[in-house]
Design a protein around this motif. Structure first.
Motif, PDB file in Angstrom:
ATOM      1  N   MET A  64       0.950  -1.019   0.047  1.00  0.00           N
ATOM      2  CA  MET A  64       0.084  -0.022   0.097  1.00  0.00           C
ATOM      3  C   MET A  64       0.815   1.230   0.098  1.00  0.00           C
ATOM      4  O   MET A  64       1.841   1.411   0.735  1.00  0.00           O
ATOM      5  CB  MET A  64      -1.012  -0.108   1.220  1.00  0.00           C
ATOM      6  N   ASN A  65       0.456   2.234  -0.727  1.00  0.00           N
ATOM      7  CA  ASN A  65       1.288   3.614  -0.923  1.00  0.00           C
ATOM      8  C   ASN A  65       0.652   4.349   0.278  1.00  0.00           C
ATOM      9  O   ASN A  65      -0.413   5.131  -0.191  1.00  0.00           O
ATOM     10  CB  ASN A  65       1.063   4.125  -2.267  1.00  0.00           C
ATOM     11  N   TYR A  66       1.439   4.557   1.252  1.00  0.00           N
ATOM     12  CA  TYR A  66       1.129   5.506   2.676  1.00  0.00           C
ATOM     13  C   TYR A  66       1.673   6.877   2.229  1.00  0.00           C
ATOM     14  O   TYR A  66       2.446   7.054   1.644  1.00  0.00           O
ATOM     15  CB  TYR A  66       1.865   4.838   3.586  1.00  0.00           C
ATOM     16  N   LYS A  67       0.542   7.642   2.744  1.00  0.00           N
ATOM     17  CA  LYS A  67       0.803   8.965   2.683  1.00  0.00           C
ATOM     18  C   LYS A  67       1.501   9.746   4.118  1.00  0.00           C
ATOM     19  O   LYS A  67       0.658   9.513   4.773  1.00  0.00           O
ATOM     20  CB  LYS A  67      -0.382   9.876   2.356  1.00  0.00           C
ATOM     21  N   ILE A  68       2.504  10.136   3.894  1.00  0.00           N
ATOM     22  CA  ILE A  68       3.221  10.553   5.337  1.00  0.00           C
ATOM     23  C   ILE A  68       3.248  12.152   5.234  1.00  0.00           C
ATOM     24  O   ILE A  68       3.801  12.750   4.167  1.00  0.00           O
ATOM     25  CB  ILE A  68       4.501   9.716   5.533  1.00  0.00           C
ATOM     26  N   LEU A  69       2.954  12.755   6.251  1.00  0.00           N
ATOM     27  CA  LEU A  69       3.124  14.304   6.639  1.00  0.00           C
ATOM     28  C   LEU A  69       4.388  14.585   7.337  1.00  0.00           C
ATOM     29  O   LEU A  69       4.383  14.149   8.526  1.00  0.00           O
ATOM     30  CB  LEU A  69       2.056  14.916   7.084  1.00  0.00           C
ATOM     31  N   ILE A  70       5.361  15.328   6.881  1.00  0.00           N
ATOM     32  CA  ILE A  70       6.522  15.657   7.732  1.00  0.00           C
ATOM     33  C   ILE A  70       6.459  17.095   7.973  1.00  0.00           C
ATOM     34  O   ILE A  70       6.621  17.852   7.067  1.00  0.00           O
ATOM     35  CB  ILE A  70       7.867  15.162   6.924  1.00  0.00           C
ATOM     36  N   ALA A  71       6.282  17.502   9.347  1.00  0.00           N
ATOM     37  CA  ALA A  71       6.129  18.833   9.608  1.00  0.00           C
ATOM     38  C   ALA A  71       7.276  19.419  10.333  1.00  0.00           C
ATOM     39  O   ALA A  71       7.398  18.912  11.593  1.00  0.00           O
ATOM     40  CB  ALA A  71       4.834  18.971  10.684  1.00  0.00           C
ATOM     41  N   ASP A  72       8.372  19.791   9.969  1.00  0.00           N
ATOM     42  CA  ASP A  72       9.379  20.103  10.451  1.00  0.00           C
ATOM     43  C   ASP A  72      10.224  21.404   9.751  1.00  0.00           C
ATOM     44  O   ASP A  72      10.060  21.394   8.733  1.00  0.00           O
ATOM     45  CB  ASP A  72      10.609  19.027  10.522  1.00  0.00           C
ATOM     46  N   ASP A  73      10.879  22.267  10.529  1.00  0.00           N
ATOM     47  CA  ASP A  73      11.504  23.406   9.815  1.00  0.00           C
ATOM     48  C   ASP A  73      12.851  23.265   9.491  1.00  0.00           C
ATOM     49  O   ASP A  73      13.809  24.327   9.185  1.00  0.00           O
ATOM     50  CB  ASP A  73      11.390  24.599  10.372  1.00  0.00           C
ATOM     51  N   ASP A  74      13.492  22.085   9.901  1.00  0.00           N
ATOM     52  CA  ASP A  74      14.885  21.521   9.594  1.00  0.00           C
ATOM     53  C   ASP A  74      14.810  21.191   8.189  1.00  0.00           C
ATOM     54  O   ASP A  74      14.668  20.120   7.717  1.00  0.00           O
ATOM     55  CB  ASP A  74      15.227  20.606  10.398  1.00  0.00           C
ATOM     56  N   THR A  75      15.299  22.115   7.200  1.00  0.00           N
ATOM     57  CA  THR A  75      15.260  21.707   5.907  1.00  0.00           C
ATOM     58  C   THR A  75      16.216  20.594   5.578  1.00  0.00           C
ATOM     59  O   THR A  75      15.728  19.774   4.641  1.00  0.00           O
ATOM     60  CB  THR A  75      15.737  22.853   4.903  1.00  0.00           C
ATOM     61  N   GLU A  76      17.281  20.646   5.944  1.00  0.00           N
ATOM     62  CA  GLU A  76      18.341  19.251   5.861  1.00  0.00           C
ATOM     63  C   GLU A  76      17.666  18.060   6.179  1.00  0.00           C
ATOM     64  O   GLU A  76      17.889  17.077   5.537  1.00  0.00           O
ATOM     65  CB  GLU A  76      19.683  19.704   6.563  1.00  0.00           C
ATOM     66  N   PHE A 128      11.800   8.379   2.654  1.00  0.00           N
ATOM     67  CA  PHE A 128      10.580   7.444   2.371  1.00  0.00           C
ATOM     68  C   PHE A 128      10.098   7.626   1.040  1.00  0.00           C
ATOM     69  O   PHE A 128       9.164   6.495   0.549  1.00  0.00           O
ATOM     70  CB  PHE A 128       9.582   8.568   3.364  1.00  0.00           C
ATOM     71  N   GLU A 129      10.511   8.491   0.162  1.00  0.00           N
ATOM     72  CA  GLU A 129      10.001   8.244  -1.453  1.00  0.00           C
ATOM     73  C   GLU A 129      10.521   7.280  -1.961  1.00  0.00           C
ATOM     74  O   GLU A 129      10.186   6.639  -2.945  1.00  0.00           O
ATOM     75  CB  GLU A 129      10.462   9.759  -2.184  1.00  0.00           C
ATOM     76  N   LEU A 130      11.911   6.872  -1.606  1.00  0.00           N
ATOM     77  CA  LEU A 130      12.582   5.565  -2.103  1.00  0.00           C
ATOM     78  C   LEU A 130      11.573   4.249  -1.655  1.00  0.00           C
ATOM     79  O   LEU A 130      12.049   3.243  -2.208  1.00  0.00           O
ATOM     80  CB  LEU A 130      13.964   5.563  -1.633  1.00  0.00           C
ATOM     81  N   ARG A 131      11.049   4.366  -0.589  1.00  0.00           N
ATOM     82  CA  ARG A 131      10.167   3.334  -0.053  1.00  0.00           C
ATOM     83  C   ARG A 131       8.814   3.444  -0.549  1.00  0.00           C
ATOM     84  O   ARG A 131       8.142   2.634   0.031  1.00  0.00           O
ATOM     85  CB  ARG A 131      10.320   3.183   1.324  1.00  0.00           C
ATOM     86  N   ASN A 132       8.408   4.331  -1.514  1.00  0.00           N
ATOM     87  CA  ASN A 132       7.176   4.422  -2.235  1.00  0.00           C
ATOM     88  C   ASN A 132       6.025   5.217  -1.175  1.00  0.00           C
ATOM     89  O   ASN A 132       4.967   4.818  -1.531  1.00  0.00           O
ATOM     90  CB  ASN A 132       6.714   2.955  -2.529  1.00  0.00           C
ATOM     91  N   TYR A 133       6.609   5.673  -0.221  1.00  0.00           N
ATOM     92  CA  TYR A 133       5.621   6.672   0.570  1.00  0.00           C
ATOM     93  C   TYR A 133       5.361   7.962  -0.324  1.00  0.00           C
ATOM     94  O   TYR A 133       6.289   8.557  -1.012  1.00  0.00           O
ATOM     95  CB  TYR A 133       6.013   6.886   1.858  1.00  0.00           C
ATOM     96  N   THR A 134       4.249   8.522  -0.240  1.00  0.00           N
ATOM     97  CA  THR A 134       3.833   9.828  -0.609  1.00  0.00           C
ATOM     98  C   THR A 134       4.102  10.734   0.281  1.00  0.00           C
ATOM     99  O   THR A 134       3.612  10.650   1.388  1.00  0.00           O
ATOM    100  CB  THR A 134       2.479   9.967  -1.116  1.00  0.00           C
ATOM    101  N   VAL A 135       5.031  11.723   0.165  1.00  0.00           N
ATOM    102  CA  VAL A 135       5.506  12.480   1.330  1.00  0.00           C
ATOM    103  C   VAL A 135       5.057  14.109   1.150  1.00  0.00           C
ATOM    104  O   VAL A 135       4.858  14.438  -0.205  1.00  0.00           O
ATOM    105  CB  VAL A 135       6.942  12.725   1.231  1.00  0.00           C
ATOM    106  N   PRO A 193      -3.392  12.784   5.554  1.00  0.00           N
ATOM    107  CA  PRO A 193      -2.107  11.715   5.694  1.00  0.00           C
ATOM    108  C   PRO A 193      -2.433  10.491   6.580  1.00  0.00           C
ATOM    109  O   PRO A 193      -3.454  10.568   7.358  1.00  0.00           O
ATOM    110  CB  PRO A 193      -0.992  12.552   6.203  1.00  0.00           C
ATOM    111  N   ASP A 194      -1.759   9.524   6.180  1.00  0.00           N
ATOM    112  CA  ASP A 194      -2.038   8.156   6.979  1.00  0.00           C
ATOM    113  C   ASP A 194      -1.295   8.191   8.218  1.00  0.00           C
ATOM    114  O   ASP A 194      -1.375   7.538   9.233  1.00  0.00           O
ATOM    115  CB  ASP A 194      -1.519   6.992   6.052  1.00  0.00           C
ATOM    116  N   ILE A 195      -0.168   9.127   8.301  1.00  0.00           N
ATOM    117  CA  ILE A 195       0.874   9.163   9.425  1.00  0.00           C
ATOM    118  C   ILE A 195       1.460  10.653   9.346  1.00  0.00           C
ATOM    119  O   ILE A 195       1.606  11.052   8.483  1.00  0.00           O
ATOM    120  CB  ILE A 195       1.815   8.132   9.660  1.00  0.00           C
ATOM    121  N   ILE A 196       1.627  11.155  10.713  1.00  0.00           N
ATOM    122  CA  ILE A 196       2.055  12.387  10.807  1.00  0.00           C
ATOM    123  C   ILE A 196       3.539  12.291  11.703  1.00  0.00           C
ATOM    124  O   ILE A 196       3.525  11.910  12.680  1.00  0.00           O
ATOM    125  CB  ILE A 196       1.158  13.680  11.444  1.00  0.00           C
ATOM    126  N   LEU A 197       4.578  13.235  11.214  1.00  0.00           N
ATOM    127  CA  LEU A 197       5.736  13.177  11.853  1.00  0.00           C
ATOM    128  C   LEU A 197       5.933  14.594  12.083  1.00  0.00           C
ATOM    129  O   LEU A 197       6.035  15.260  11.518  1.00  0.00           O
ATOM    130  CB  LEU A 197       6.954  12.660  11.077  1.00  0.00           C
TER     131      LEU A 197
END
Length: 224
Positions: A1-13, A22-29, A46-50
């Motif tokens: 399954m192609n999960y959708k992950i929301l990454i909320a962080d101001d650290d650009t690197e 995560f994109e290499l592991r087929n997540y939608t980021v 999203p399916d999960i939130i960081l």
């Protein structure tokens, strides 16, 4: 399954590294650089939130408190704050896990997968479909018409589950075959035609309603 992950962080690197991983592991980021943008991105379901705690325009704790009653997906805090009270605050605000920076990408992925699988089990246990005379119990994997079990085979049930959980969407035989048999399934997608014929025959013993519709030249769909 192609999960959708929301990454909320101001650290650009860090965000760049996580996105690539995560994109290499087929997540939608989905990316949000601050609290305000995170609230907007919730609409993307999203399916999960960081969620980072130290963010501009509303910190992670505030964001979690505002969205927790509106989203059921797992929320994992990513933070450099190591104090016990910070962890307590994060979990009490509605977070499901608390991961300290720096962290192992493998461990992070393992925790994410564990939360996603747990959420899937929770949803299936509480999910039913009632449609006309038909009822589907996704936990027990049973299908009934007027209380009578139609006794589908494993593959027949997999087709019913897949189509009924995506009503109104047309899928061709190849997509259905891939979903129920997997990429490595032995056989031919034309077997889907025969399986659907058998499903219809079992349903027709109890009702004239056509739940699986044929869309000529395109495939099949579950009627709304």
């Amino acid at each position: 399954m192609n999960y959708k992950i929301l990454i909320a962080d101001d650290d650009t690197e860090l965000v760049k590294m996580l996105r690539t991983f995560f994109e290499l592991r087929n997540y939608t980021v989905i990316i949000a650089p601050d609290g305000s943008e995170t609230l907007k991105m919730i609409e993307r379901k999203p399916d999960i939130i960081l969620l980072d705690i130290n963010m501009p325009k509303a910190d992670g704790i505030e964001v979690c408190q505002r969205i927790r009653d509106k989203v059921s997906c797992p929320i994992l805090f990513l933070t450099a704050r190591a104090d016990e009270q910070d962890r307590v605050n994060g979990l009490m605000s509605g977070g499901d896990d608390y991961i300290l920076k720096p962290f192992s990408l493998k461990e992070l992925e393992a925790r994410i997968i564990a939360h996603l699988k747990r959420e899937e089990r929770r949803q299936k246990k509480s999910t039913y479909r009632f449609q006309g005379d038909l009822s589907i119990d996704y936990s027990a994997k049973t299908v009934q018409i007027n209380g009578q079990d139609i006794e589908p085979t494993k593959l027949e049930y997999s087709i019913i589950e897949f189509l009924s959980m995506n009503p109104g969407i047309v899928y061709d035989k190849e997509r259905i075959y891939e979903k129920v048999c997997g990429y490595d399934g032995d056989g031919d997608s034309r077997v889907i035609t025969e399986l659907i014929r058998r499903i219809r025959k079992k349903i027709q013993k109890y009702t004239d309603t056509e739940y699986i519709e044929t869309v000529w030249g395109m495939g099949y769909r579950w009627g709304k």
